[in-house]
Design an enzyme around this catalytic site. Sequence first.
Site, short mmCIF file in Angstrom:
data_model
loop_
_atom_site.label_atom_id
_atom_site.label_comp_id
_atom_site.label_asym_id
_atom_site.label_seq_id
_atom_site.Cartn_x
_atom_site.Cartn_y
_atom_site.Cartn_z
N PRO A 22 26.19 35.72 76.97
CA PRO A 22 24.85 35.69 76.39
C PRO A 22 24.45 34.22 76.18
O PRO A 22 25.14 33.49 75.46
CB PRO A 22 25.01 36.42 75.05
CG PRO A 22 26.47 36.41 74.76
CD PRO A 22 27.23 36.15 76.02
N ASP A 198 26.99 29.25 75.63
CA ASP A 198 27.49 30.63 75.56
C ASP A 198 27.49 31.03 74.08
O ASP A 198 28.27 30.49 73.29
CB ASP A 198 28.91 30.66 76.16
CG ASP A 198 29.53 32.06 76.16
OD1 ASP A 198 29.07 32.92 75.39
OD2 ASP A 198 30.49 32.25 76.93
N HIS A 199 26.61 31.96 73.74
CA HIS A 199 26.41 32.29 72.31
C HIS A 199 27.58 33.08 71.72
O HIS A 199 27.62 33.32 70.51
CB HIS A 199 25.08 33.03 72.14
CG HIS A 199 24.42 32.80 70.81
ND1 HIS A 199 25.12 32.55 69.65
CD2 HIS A 199 23.10 32.75 70.47
CE1 HIS A 199 24.27 32.41 68.65
NE2 HIS A 199 23.04 32.51 69.12
N ARG A 200 28.55 33.46 72.55
CA ARG A 200 29.76 34.08 71.98
C ARG A 200 30.63 33.01 71.32
O ARG A 200 31.40 33.28 70.40
CB ARG A 200 30.58 34.77 73.09
CG ARG A 200 29.90 35.93 73.74
CD ARG A 200 30.68 36.42 74.93
NE ARG A 200 30.85 35.38 75.95
CZ ARG A 200 31.51 35.54 77.09
NH1 ARG A 200 32.09 36.69 77.38
NH2 ARG A 200 31.61 34.54 77.95
N VAL A 202 29.41 29.54 70.73
CA VAL A 202 28.63 28.50 70.02
C VAL A 202 27.47 29.18 69.31
O VAL A 202 26.73 29.95 69.93
CB VAL A 202 28.09 27.48 71.07
CG1 VAL A 202 27.22 26.44 70.40
CG2 VAL A 202 29.23 26.83 71.85
#
Length: 226
Positions: A22, A198-200, A202
């Site tokens: 994501p 990568d929002h997983r 950061v």
Amino acid sequence: MPLSKVARLTASNMARNWLNAPMVTQFDDADITELEAFRKELKAEGEKRDIKMTPIPFLLKACAKALAENPVINRSWHSSGGKVIQKHYYHIGMAVDTPRGLVVPVIRDVDKKGLWELAEEAGVMAAKARDGKLSAADMQGGCFSISSLGAIGGRGFTPIVNSPEAGILGISKASIQPVWNGAEFEPRQMLPLGFTYDHRVVNGADAGRFMTYLVALLGDIRRLLL
Ligand code: CAO
């Protein structure tokens, strides 16, 4: 038309990264007026050394320093889904456009190298990439990537993270912009940046801190020494 091997690999990597990670992109502009003045001063020396000093070495160096100060960005998602991997080295990939397609050679230990060494290595890697001479090892082990479309044009773009790395910096074309200095508008050379993460791995606040730090570094490159 049949695709080249590089184009096929790029397509499958892009689709996998797009579907699995994501991603969010954050934008900012760095004031590179002084950086550019310094870079121009180095031109004559560059000719003697036979090394082209482009903005890339400065960007590599600033990214390595910003990663060291913001270690969250220097992490990877672990496929188990239960942990992340923290890296303590600074290997940075540099996207290169070639007739065969997009390749990303990795410049190793950017934090330990000076600007001339980085300029030389970036030039050698880009030439190897264009000649189709990169080995698999030349393209492995990166922690972070940069993708510069600055010499081509455009005001901004949202690069796709090169998984398992957690971040990529997209660099667009610098231009002179009027910037308010508190009393008047001043002409300043502004470099548009887009940082995708990568929002997983950061969170937005981590990304904001990283980007603000990076922009401050590029605005005053003396800070690279601190
Ligand atoms: N803004 C304005 N000018 C810029 C700039 C920027 N952000 N970045 C570079 N320039 C200028 C350089 O200073 C140079 O001008 P001078 O000769 O006057 O100094 C000129 O553009 C040409 O630079 P260059 O192409 O020799 O070197 P580079 O370091 O900019 O780029 C490389 C090297 C390998 C990044 C580039 O050739 C490349 O392949 N870019 C494409 C990457 C790509 O495809 N990304 C997309 C990936 S996702 O599909």
